[in-house]
Structure formats: C-alpha cells, structure tokens
Motif scaffolding. Sequence first.
Motif, PDB file in Angstrom:
ATOM      1  N   PRO A  44       0.852  -1.036  -0.029  1.00 43.48           N
ATOM      2  CA  PRO A  44       0.104   0.387   0.158  1.00 43.48           C
ATOM      3  C   PRO A  44       0.735   1.576   0.249  1.00 43.48           C
ATOM      4  O   PRO A  44       2.161   1.464   0.549  1.00 43.48           O
ATOM      5  CB  PRO A  44      -0.757   0.123   1.256  1.00 43.48           C
ATOM      6  N   VAL A  45       0.651   2.490  -0.946  1.00 43.63           N
ATOM      7  CA  VAL A  45       1.340   2.745  -0.556  1.00 43.63           C
ATOM      8  C   VAL A  45       0.492   4.337   0.311  1.00 43.63           C
ATOM      9  O   VAL A  45      -0.630   4.250  -0.082  1.00 43.63           O
ATOM     10  CB  VAL A  45       1.834   4.229  -1.584  1.00 43.63           C
ATOM     11  N   LEU A  46       1.244   4.985   1.174  1.00 40.78           N
ATOM     12  CA  LEU A  46       0.722   5.426   2.412  1.00 40.78           C
ATOM     13  C   LEU A  46       0.502   6.873   2.004  1.00 40.78           C
ATOM     14  O   LEU A  46       2.126   7.573   0.969  1.00 40.78           O
ATOM     15  CB  LEU A  46       1.673   5.625   3.927  1.00 40.78           C
ATOM     16  N   THR A  47      -0.336   7.395   2.287  1.00 37.42           N
ATOM     17  CA  THR A  47      -0.805   8.007   2.995  1.00 37.42           C
ATOM     18  C   THR A  47      -2.280   7.161   2.596  1.00 37.42           C
ATOM     19  O   THR A  47      -3.328   6.871   3.350  1.00 37.42           O
ATOM     20  CB  THR A  47      -1.289   8.845   3.879  1.00 37.42           C
ATOM     21  N   GLY A  48      -2.334   7.438   1.363  1.00 40.00           N
ATOM     22  CA  GLY A  48      -3.787   7.350   0.793  1.00 40.00           C
ATOM     23  C   GLY A  48      -4.792   5.761   0.707  1.00 40.00           C
ATOM     24  O   GLY A  48      -5.851   6.049   0.472  1.00 40.00           O
ATOM     25  N   ALA A  49      -3.470   5.442   0.389  1.00 41.43           N
ATOM     26  CA  ALA A  49      -4.174   4.152   0.302  1.00 41.43           C
ATOM     27  C   ALA A  49      -4.485   3.476   1.734  1.00 41.43           C
ATOM     28  O   ALA A  49      -5.233   2.162   1.717  1.00 41.43           O
ATOM     29  CB  ALA A  49      -3.390   3.109  -0.495  1.00 41.43           C
ATOM     30  N   LEU A  50      -4.679   3.631   2.425  1.00 42.05           N
ATOM     31  CA  LEU A  50      -4.659   3.494   4.361  1.00 42.05           C
ATOM     32  C   LEU A  50      -6.219   2.564   4.008  1.00 42.05           C
ATOM     33  O   LEU A  50      -6.283   1.413   4.312  1.00 42.05           O
ATOM     34  CB  LEU A  50      -4.257   4.490   4.583  1.00 42.05           C
ATOM     35  N   VAL A  51      -7.263   3.332   4.027  1.00 39.90           N
ATOM     36  CA  VAL A  51      -8.258   2.946   4.080  1.00 39.90           C
ATOM     37  C   VAL A  51      -8.693   1.350   2.906  1.00 39.90           C
ATOM     38  O   VAL A  51      -9.128   0.825   3.053  1.00 39.90           O
ATOM     39  CB  VAL A  51      -9.033   3.695   4.171  1.00 39.90           C
ATOM     40  N   PHE A  52      -8.250   1.787   1.995  1.00 40.55           N
ATOM     41  CA  PHE A  52      -8.908   1.140   0.806  1.00 40.55           C
ATOM     42  C   PHE A  52      -8.090  -0.393   0.998  1.00 40.55           C
ATOM     43  O   PHE A  52      -8.443  -1.521   0.535  1.00 40.55           O
ATOM     44  CB  PHE A  52      -8.134   1.899  -0.705  1.00 40.55           C
ATOM     45  N   ALA A  53      -6.761  -0.811   0.683  1.00 42.00           N
ATOM     46  CA  ALA A  53      -5.528  -1.338   1.543  1.00 42.00           C
ATOM     47  C   ALA A  53      -6.429  -2.018   2.795  1.00 42.00           C
ATOM     48  O   ALA A  53      -6.936  -3.392   2.156  1.00 42.00           O
ATOM     49  CB  ALA A  53      -4.642  -1.189   1.480  1.00 42.00           C
ATOM     50  N   THR A  70       5.847   4.797   1.724  1.00 43.49           N
ATOM     51  CA  THR A  70       5.700   5.968   1.415  1.00 43.49           C
ATOM     52  C   THR A  70       6.370   6.571  -0.084  1.00 43.49           C
ATOM     53  O   THR A  70       7.361   7.141   0.062  1.00 43.49           O
ATOM     54  CB  THR A  70       6.224   6.718   2.478  1.00 43.49           C
ATOM     55  N   ALA A  71       5.176   7.452  -0.873  1.00 41.99           N
ATOM     56  CA  ALA A  71       5.278   7.840  -1.773  1.00 41.99           C
ATOM     57  C   ALA A  71       5.772   9.325  -1.175  1.00 41.99           C
ATOM     58  O   ALA A  71       4.754   9.878  -0.953  1.00 41.99           O
ATOM     59  CB  ALA A  71       4.945   7.770  -3.317  1.00 41.99           C
ATOM     60  N   ARG A  72       6.486  10.975  -1.873  1.00 46.47           N
ATOM     61  CA  ARG A  72       6.048  11.775  -1.509  1.00 46.47           C
ATOM     62  C   ARG A  72       6.196  12.420  -3.039  1.00 46.47           C
ATOM     63  O   ARG A  72       7.992  12.207  -3.221  1.00 46.47           O
ATOM     64  CB  ARG A  72       6.586  12.508  -0.948  1.00 46.47           C
ATOM     65  N   GLY A  82       9.410  14.484  -9.254  1.00 51.88           N
ATOM     66  CA  GLY A  82       8.930  13.793  -9.531  1.00 51.88           C
ATOM     67  C   GLY A  82       8.580  12.864  -8.383  1.00 51.88           C
ATOM     68  O   GLY A  82       9.403  13.962  -6.652  1.00 51.88           O
ATOM     69  N   PRO A  83       8.170  11.937  -8.194  1.00 52.93           N
ATOM     70  CA  PRO A  83       7.642  11.053  -7.082  1.00 52.93           C
ATOM     71  C   PRO A  83       8.880  10.826  -5.804  1.00 52.93           C
ATOM     72  O   PRO A  83      10.177   9.757  -7.178  1.00 52.93           O
ATOM     73  CB  PRO A  83       6.673   9.966  -7.019  1.00 52.93           C
ATOM     74  N   LYS A  84       9.154  10.874  -4.789  1.00 51.81           N
ATOM     75  CA  LYS A  84      10.175  10.144  -4.101  1.00 51.81           C
ATOM     76  C   LYS A  84       9.627   9.282  -3.048  1.00 51.81           C
ATOM     77  O   LYS A  84       8.814   8.726  -2.918  1.00 51.81           O
ATOM     78  CB  LYS A  84      11.353  11.050  -3.168  1.00 51.81           C
ATOM     79  N   LEU A  85      10.844   7.746  -2.357  1.00 57.95           N
ATOM     80  CA  LEU A  85      10.571   6.725  -1.756  1.00 57.95           C
ATOM     81  C   LEU A  85      10.811   7.545  -0.562  1.00 57.95           C
ATOM     82  O   LEU A  85      12.327   7.558  -0.392  1.00 57.95           O
ATOM     83  CB  LEU A  85      11.188   5.680  -2.155  1.00 57.95           C
ATOM     84  N   GLU A  86      10.448   6.921   0.814  1.00 59.83           N
ATOM     85  CA  GLU A  86      10.745   7.118   1.793  1.00 59.83           C
ATOM     86  C   GLU A  86      11.052   6.894   2.523  1.00 59.83           C
ATOM     87  O   GLU A  86      10.321   5.018   2.745  1.00 59.83           O
ATOM     88  CB  GLU A  86       9.365   7.886   2.822  1.00 59.83           C
ATOM     89  N   GLY A  87      12.878   6.112   2.804  1.00 56.82           N
ATOM     90  CA  GLY A  87      13.196   4.954   3.017  1.00 56.82           C
ATOM     91  C   GLY A  87      13.749   3.301   2.358  1.00 56.82           C
ATOM     92  O   GLY A  87      13.750   2.490   2.282  1.00 56.82           O
ATOM     93  N   GLY A  88      13.060   3.595   0.985  1.00 54.38           N
ATOM     94  CA  GLY A  88      13.250   2.709  -0.274  1.00 54.38           C
ATOM     95  C   GLY A  88      12.396   1.959  -0.200  1.00 54.38           C
ATOM     96  O   GLY A  88      11.594   1.541   0.313  1.00 54.38           O
ATOM     97  N   VAL A  89      12.277   0.444  -1.336  1.00 60.29           N
ATOM     98  CA  VAL A  89      11.586  -0.116  -0.978  1.00 60.29           C
ATOM     99  C   VAL A  89      12.111  -1.672  -0.475  1.00 60.29           C
ATOM    100  O   VAL A  89      12.840  -1.471   0.379  1.00 60.29           O
ATOM    101  CB  VAL A  89      12.087  -0.889  -2.708  1.00 60.29           C
ATOM    102  N   ILE A 100       1.336  -3.333  -6.200  1.00 61.27           N
ATOM    103  CA  ILE A 100       1.238  -2.288  -5.375  1.00 61.27           C
ATOM    104  C   ILE A 100      -0.007  -1.254  -5.209  1.00 61.27           C
ATOM    105  O   ILE A 100      -1.196  -1.744  -6.425  1.00 61.27           O
ATOM    106  CB  ILE A 100       2.080  -0.552  -6.212  1.00 61.27           C
ATOM    107  N   VAL A 101      -0.580  -0.970  -4.081  1.00 58.28           N
ATOM    108  CA  VAL A 101      -2.193  -0.914  -3.802  1.00 58.28           C
ATOM    109  C   VAL A 101      -1.791   0.622  -3.552  1.00 58.28           C
ATOM    110  O   VAL A 101      -1.973   1.625  -2.970  1.00 58.28           O
ATOM    111  CB  VAL A 101      -2.406  -0.865  -3.027  1.00 58.28           C
ATOM    112  N   ASP A 102      -2.074   0.962  -5.102  1.00 60.19           N
ATOM    113  CA  ASP A 102      -1.945   3.361  -4.406  1.00 60.19           C
ATOM    114  C   ASP A 102      -3.929   3.765  -4.847  1.00 60.19           C
ATOM    115  O   ASP A 102      -5.094   2.778  -4.793  1.00 60.19           O
ATOM    116  CB  ASP A 102      -1.628   3.837  -6.003  1.00 60.19           C
ATOM    117  N   ASP A 103      -4.359   4.775  -4.079  1.00 60.34           N
ATOM    118  CA  ASP A 103      -5.392   5.416  -4.435  1.00 60.34           C
ATOM    119  C   ASP A 103      -5.875   6.128  -5.486  1.00 60.34           C
ATOM    120  O   ASP A 103      -7.376   5.576  -5.822  1.00 60.34           O
ATOM    121  CB  ASP A 103      -5.372   7.203  -3.112  1.00 60.34           C
ATOM    122  N   ILE A 104      -4.989   6.373  -6.326  1.00 59.83           N
ATOM    123  CA  ILE A 104      -6.259   7.210  -7.612  1.00 59.83           C
ATOM    124  C   ILE A 104      -4.715   7.862  -8.459  1.00 59.83           C
ATOM    125  O   ILE A 104      -3.131   7.802  -7.920  1.00 59.83           O
ATOM    126  CB  ILE A 104      -6.331   8.493  -6.983  1.00 59.83           C
TER     127      ILE A 104
END
Length: 187
Positions: A44-53, A70-72, A82-89, A100-104
């Motif tokens: 899940p990609v935080l924070t947006g996919a929290l509820v969906f996932a 967490t992607a920002r 562009g997007p960056k990953l916090e803490g890597g994969v 990968i589960v994302d909100d939109i």
Amino acid sequence: MKETNLEPGEVVVARQDIARRLPLLAAEITASLGGNVDGLVIMPVLTGALVFAADLIRCFPQRLRIDLITARSYGAGTHSQGPKLEGGVPEGVKGRHVLIVDDILDSGRTVKFLRKSVQDSGALSVRTCVLLRKQLPEALATPCEFVGFEVPDLFVAGYGLDCDGWFRNLPDVVCLRPRGETKNLVR
Ligand code: IMP
Ligand code: MG
C-alpha cells in the motif's frame, strides 16, 4: 495544520459500491496469479491507500505479506523531481510477486516510478491496483492492471484520499467545494 474552507460535495463513488467492488477486484488479482496469491506482497502506498488497502486485503483468504511504502511528490514548480520514496523499497520484495496498491491514478508519475523501483529491487513480478483512475490521457496511458472505478477529472477526497490532510476519514469518495458554494473544486 492548515484549516480548510472546503466541504464535502456530491458523492462520486458510494461506500456500498466500493464494498461490492472489492471482492471482485480481489478475484481478478487472484486469477492473474493463476488462482494462488499465497506469499504475495501487497504494497500500500501511504497515506492515501490506507483505507482501500485495509479493506482489500481482507478479501483474500490466503496468506499475504504487507509492506508499506511512503511516496512523496517534490517540487510542484519548475524544479519538480517527481515522486520520491521515503526509506526505499522494502527488502522483502526480492523474488516475490508484488501488488502495489494506490488510491488514485492521476498523472501516473507515482505509479510509473514505484513500478520501476520495485522491479529494480528484484521483485519476481509487479502489478498495480488503484481504487480510482481519472479519465485523463496520462492516467489511461499508465500501466495498471487493476482499477476499481473510472472517475471524471475532478478533485476527489474521502475513503483515504485527502486535501491537505483533511477528509481521509469520509466513507464515500466525494467532490469538494468551498464552504457555502455549489461549484466543485476542479484541482
Ligand atoms: P499521480 O499524479 O498519478 O502521481 O498521483 C499521485 C497522488 O496524487 C495520488 O496517489 C494521490 O495521493 C494524489 N492525488 C491525485 N489526484 C487526487 C485527487 O483528486 N484527490 C486526492 N488526491 C489526489
Ligand atoms: Mg494525497
């Protein structure tokens, strides 16, 4: 924390429709893996996919692993990187099927970036599932195997999606509008 002058407008995707769609999405995902999701890594990609996932994972009867990321997005202006990953994969993706589960799916930049990052980290396969896909050429052109709902190009919130951190708790996906007005927020 900045206050918001926005309020929920029309419902774009109702909670009952989401509840009906999730088991079907889980079945599509399971079928794509030959009927066996045992050992799949759900990301899940935080924070947006929290509820969906949280709802989607409970539609799978087999053993899964959950690895949060967490992607920002940085720099909305001219220096956007562009997007960056916090803490890597997470290490655990190596040699595993990953979903990968994302909100939109909007510009598609986040999903494109994450798919490449996960693939480069040695995953056996990478699939993407989004709750919503905006009817935009960029979104439609982005590789994504599973889509919950196609939505118009409006700014939406609720069911995990936010506007400046607000509205994630709403049970339906809704449009937003300035308080007391009838016109929806476009962006
Ligand atoms: P992208 O443009 O496809 O990379 O979208 C990245 C992220 O922007 C999504 O995961 C959401 O967190 C956010 N986003 C895009 N469109 C909306 C929207 O309509 N409402 C709330 N968040 C959005
Ligand atoms: Mg967001």
